[in-house]
Design a protein around this motif. Sequence first.
Motif, PDB file in Angstrom:
ATOM      1  N   GLU A 153      33.545 -80.377 -46.284  1.00 41.46           N
ATOM      2  CA  GLU A 153      33.445 -81.008 -47.609  1.00 41.46           C
ATOM      3  C   GLU A 153      33.496 -79.970 -48.719  1.00 41.46           C
ATOM      4  O   GLU A 153      34.088 -80.200 -49.770  1.00 41.46           O
ATOM      5  N   PHE A 154      32.873 -78.828 -48.485  1.00 42.73           N
ATOM      6  CA  PHE A 154      32.892 -77.743 -49.474  1.00 42.73           C
ATOM      7  C   PHE A 154      34.327 -77.326 -49.770  1.00 42.73           C
ATOM      8  O   PHE A 154      34.724 -77.202 -50.936  1.00 42.73           O
ATOM      9  N   TYR A 155      35.126 -77.095 -48.736  1.00 43.21           N
ATOM     10  CA  TYR A 155      36.508 -76.664 -48.955  1.00 43.21           C
ATOM     11  C   TYR A 155      37.331 -77.749 -49.637  1.00 43.21           C
ATOM     12  O   TYR A 155      38.150 -77.454 -50.507  1.00 43.21           O
ATOM     13  N   LEU A 156      37.112 -78.983 -49.273  1.00 42.53           N
ATOM     14  CA  LEU A 156      37.828 -80.077 -49.930  1.00 42.53           C
ATOM     15  C   LEU A 156      37.483 -80.129 -51.426  1.00 42.53           C
ATOM     16  O   LEU A 156      38.362 -80.325 -52.259  1.00 42.53           O
ATOM     17  N   THR A 161      43.493 -77.740 -49.313  1.00 40.00           N
ATOM     18  CA  THR A 161      44.184 -78.893 -48.744  1.00 40.00           C
ATOM     19  C   THR A 161      44.046 -78.853 -47.224  1.00 40.00           C
ATOM     20  O   THR A 161      44.442 -77.865 -46.583  1.00 40.00           O
ATOM     21  N   GLU A 162      43.492 -79.912 -46.674  1.00 42.84           N
ATOM     22  CA  GLU A 162      43.381 -80.022 -45.221  1.00 42.84           C
ATOM     23  C   GLU A 162      44.741 -80.460 -44.681  1.00 42.84           C
ATOM     24  O   GLU A 162      45.269 -81.491 -45.088  1.00 42.84           O
ATOM     25  N   TRP A 163      45.312 -79.684 -43.780  1.00 39.41           N
ATOM     26  CA  TRP A 163      46.650 -80.006 -43.294  1.00 39.41           C
ATOM     27  C   TRP A 163      46.679 -80.438 -41.834  1.00 39.41           C
ATOM     28  O   TRP A 163      47.729 -80.860 -41.340  1.00 39.41           O
ATOM     29  N   GLY A 164      45.547 -80.378 -41.165  1.00 39.98           N
ATOM     30  CA  GLY A 164      45.548 -80.827 -39.776  1.00 39.98           C
ATOM     31  C   GLY A 164      44.200 -80.703 -39.115  1.00 39.98           C
ATOM     32  O   GLY A 164      43.323 -79.976 -39.592  1.00 39.98           O
ATOM     33  N   ILE A 165      44.051 -81.443 -38.034  1.00 38.72           N
ATOM     34  CA  ILE A 165      42.825 -81.403 -37.232  1.00 38.72           C
ATOM     35  C   ILE A 165      43.238 -81.253 -35.776  1.00 38.72           C
ATOM     36  O   ILE A 165      44.103 -81.987 -35.292  1.00 38.72           O
ATOM     37  N   CYS A 166      42.635 -80.306 -35.097  1.00 39.16           N
ATOM     38  CA  CYS A 166      42.898 -80.098 -33.674  1.00 39.16           C
ATOM     39  C   CYS A 166      41.653 -80.503 -32.894  1.00 39.16           C
ATOM     40  O   CYS A 166      40.573 -79.947 -33.108  1.00 39.16           O
ATOM     41  N   ALA A 170      37.328 -75.580 -30.777  1.00 44.04           N
ATOM     42  CA  ALA A 170      36.359 -74.486 -30.646  1.00 44.04           C
ATOM     43  C   ALA A 170      34.993 -75.042 -30.277  1.00 44.04           C
ATOM     44  O   ALA A 170      34.802 -76.253 -30.225  1.00 44.04           O
ATOM     45  N   LYS A 171      34.050 -74.130 -30.049  1.00 50.09           N
ATOM     46  CA  LYS A 171      32.682 -74.539 -29.745  1.00 50.09           C
ATOM     47  C   LYS A 171      31.767 -74.180 -30.905  1.00 50.09           C
ATOM     48  O   LYS A 171      31.942 -73.159 -31.565  1.00 50.09           O
ATOM     49  N   SER A 172      30.777 -75.027 -31.116  1.00 44.24           N
ATOM     50  CA  SER A 172      29.729 -74.687 -32.074  1.00 44.24           C
ATOM     51  C   SER A 172      28.830 -73.637 -31.431  1.00 44.24           C
ATOM     52  O   SER A 172      28.955 -73.333 -30.237  1.00 44.24           O
ATOM     53  N   SER A 173      27.904 -73.111 -32.202  1.00 44.42           N
ATOM     54  CA  SER A 173      26.987 -72.099 -31.669  1.00 44.42           C
ATOM     55  C   SER A 173      26.071 -72.662 -30.594  1.00 44.42           C
ATOM     56  O   SER A 173      25.484 -71.913 -29.821  1.00 44.42           O
ATOM     57  N   SER A 174      25.968 -73.998 -30.522  1.00 45.53           N
ATOM     58  CA  SER A 174      25.177 -74.624 -29.456  1.00 45.53           C
ATOM     59  C   SER A 174      26.005 -74.797 -28.183  1.00 45.53           C
ATOM     60  O   SER A 174      25.482 -75.240 -27.165  1.00 45.53           O
ATOM     61  N   GLY A 175      27.286 -74.448 -28.222  1.00 44.80           N
ATOM     62  CA  GLY A 175      28.138 -74.513 -27.048  1.00 44.80           C
ATOM     63  C   GLY A 175      28.919 -75.805 -26.886  1.00 44.80           C
ATOM     64  O   GLY A 175      29.614 -75.993 -25.899  1.00 44.80           O
ATOM     65  N   VAL A 176      28.825 -76.717 -27.859  1.00 42.73           N
ATOM     66  CA  VAL A 176      29.503 -78.007 -27.791  1.00 42.73           C
ATOM     67  C   VAL A 176      30.887 -77.885 -28.423  1.00 42.73           C
ATOM     68  O   VAL A 176      31.031 -77.350 -29.524  1.00 42.73           O
ATOM     69  N   LYS A 177      31.907 -78.387 -27.721  1.00 42.62           N
ATOM     70  CA  LYS A 177      33.261 -78.384 -28.293  1.00 42.62           C
ATOM     71  C   LYS A 177      33.326 -79.322 -29.484  1.00 42.62           C
ATOM     72  O   LYS A 177      32.676 -80.369 -29.500  1.00 42.62           O
ATOM     73  N   HIS A 178      34.136 -78.945 -30.471  1.00 37.04           N
ATOM     74  CA  HIS A 178      34.281 -79.775 -31.660  1.00 37.04           C
ATOM     75  C   HIS A 178      35.712 -79.708 -32.173  1.00 37.04           C
ATOM     76  O   HIS A 178      36.479 -78.807 -31.835  1.00 37.04           O
ATOM     77  N   ASP A 179      36.042 -80.677 -32.998  1.00 31.19           N
ATOM     78  CA  ASP A 179      37.346 -80.690 -33.650  1.00 31.19           C
ATOM     79  C   ASP A 179      37.343 -79.656 -34.768  1.00 31.19           C
ATOM     80  O   ASP A 179      36.310 -79.384 -35.379  1.00 31.19           O
ATOM     81  N   CYS A 180      38.507 -79.099 -35.036  1.00 29.23           N
ATOM     82  CA  CYS A 180      38.636 -78.084 -36.074  1.00 29.23           C
ATOM     83  C   CYS A 180      39.611 -78.564 -37.139  1.00 29.23           C
ATOM     84  O   CYS A 180      40.660 -79.123 -36.825  1.00 29.23           O
ATOM     85  N   CYS A 181      39.250 -78.346 -38.397  1.00 24.32           N
ATOM     86  CA  CYS A 181      40.097 -78.685 -39.534  1.00 24.32           C
ATOM     87  C   CYS A 181      40.768 -77.418 -40.039  1.00 24.32           C
ATOM     88  O   CYS A 181      40.123 -76.376 -40.161  1.00 24.32           O
ATOM     89  N   PHE A 182      42.044 -77.526 -40.366  1.00 21.28           N
ATOM     90  CA  PHE A 182      42.807 -76.390 -40.879  1.00 21.28           C
ATOM     91  C   PHE A 182      43.132 -76.662 -42.350  1.00 21.28           C
ATOM     92  O   PHE A 182      43.525 -77.769 -42.715  1.00 21.28           O
ATOM     93  N   PHE A 183      42.950 -75.621 -43.164  1.00 18.29           N
ATOM     94  CA  PHE A 183      43.127 -75.732 -44.604  1.00 18.29           C
ATOM     95  C   PHE A 183      44.125 -74.700 -45.104  1.00 18.29           C
ATOM     96  O   PHE A 183      44.270 -73.626 -44.530  1.00 18.29           O
ATOM     97  N   VAL A 184      44.747 -75.021 -46.237  1.00 20.01           N
ATOM     98  CA  VAL A 184      45.665 -74.115 -46.909  1.00 20.01           C
ATOM     99  C   VAL A 184      45.416 -74.198 -48.414  1.00 20.01           C
ATOM    100  O   VAL A 184      44.979 -75.233 -48.930  1.00 20.01           O
ATOM    101  N   LYS A 185      45.674 -73.082 -49.108  1.00 19.87           N
ATOM    102  CA  LYS A 185      45.597 -73.072 -50.567  1.00 19.87           C
ATOM    103  C   LYS A 185      46.698 -72.166 -51.098  1.00 19.87           C
ATOM    104  O   LYS A 185      46.797 -70.995 -50.710  1.00 19.87           O
ATOM    105  N   ASP A 186      47.538 -72.714 -51.956  1.00 23.64           N
ATOM    106  CA  ASP A 186      48.579 -71.930 -52.609  1.00 23.64           C
ATOM    107  C   ASP A 186      47.957 -71.187 -53.791  1.00 23.64           C
ATOM    108  O   ASP A 186      47.191 -71.761 -54.557  1.00 23.64           O
ATOM    109  N   LEU A 187      48.324 -69.924 -53.933  1.00 29.41           N
ATOM    110  CA  LEU A 187      47.778 -69.091 -54.993  1.00 29.41           C
ATOM    111  C   LEU A 187      48.769 -68.867 -56.127  1.00 29.41           C
ATOM    112  O   LEU A 187      48.443 -68.201 -57.102  1.00 29.41           O
ATOM    113  N   VAL A 188      49.961 -69.404 -56.008  1.00 27.29           N
ATOM    114  CA  VAL A 188      50.972 -69.218 -57.057  1.00 27.29           C
ATOM    115  C   VAL A 188      51.101 -70.449 -57.920  1.00 27.29           C
ATOM    116  O   VAL A 188      50.709 -71.520 -57.591  1.00 27.29           O
TER     117      VAL A 188
END
Length: 188
Positions: A153-156, A161-166, A170-188
């Motif tokens: 939510e912070f990045y949004l 811009t969220e461009w995908g979810i896999c 990855a795993k959280s620090s508790s060892g549980v697998k989780h979905d990952c969100c990928f973000f992009v930001k244009d600087l120009v």
Amino acid sequence: MGSKNEPAFVLSSVADISTVEKHLPSLRALLQHCINDEPDISSLGFLAPLADHTADSYWLELMSTVTGPHATTTLLIATPTGSDKIVATVQLARMPKETHTFKGEVRKLMVHPDYRRHGLGKCMMDEVERVAREEFALEMLLLDTSKETPAREFYLKTGWTEWGICPNYAKSSSGVKHDCCFFVKDLV
């Protein structure tokens, strides 16, 4: 985040190993808080409980990418005005491939729990974007985070811009697998 005359935090770039060695106790504590305090929503690449020697090794090994003529990472830190305690960090990794030199990756934004929800995370992201644009002429930044963390939510909210979810990326620090969100930001 401070009076009009004095900022509440000093943001700086780490340029040498002596800075890391000097601040190793606060860097260790910051990383351990971010991993150990809420392992179910922490997604920084370490399992809880994070031991002192593992945290220290991480910071010391990171320095091989931060210093020297072939440095590919910029480490930014924040300290409260008048203090040496590091309360936030973020990394900017630059891509060494010739065809990728226009972009970078933001890694491991960490804010000490006692300093969250006061704009420090946004200041760190503003600074890493400024450094990417002004010091390295980068045109694009990428990052990823767990779908189940407040970071998404912070990045949004901060213009990424969220461009995908896999799924199960990855795993959280508790060892549980989780979905990952990928973000992009244009600087120009």
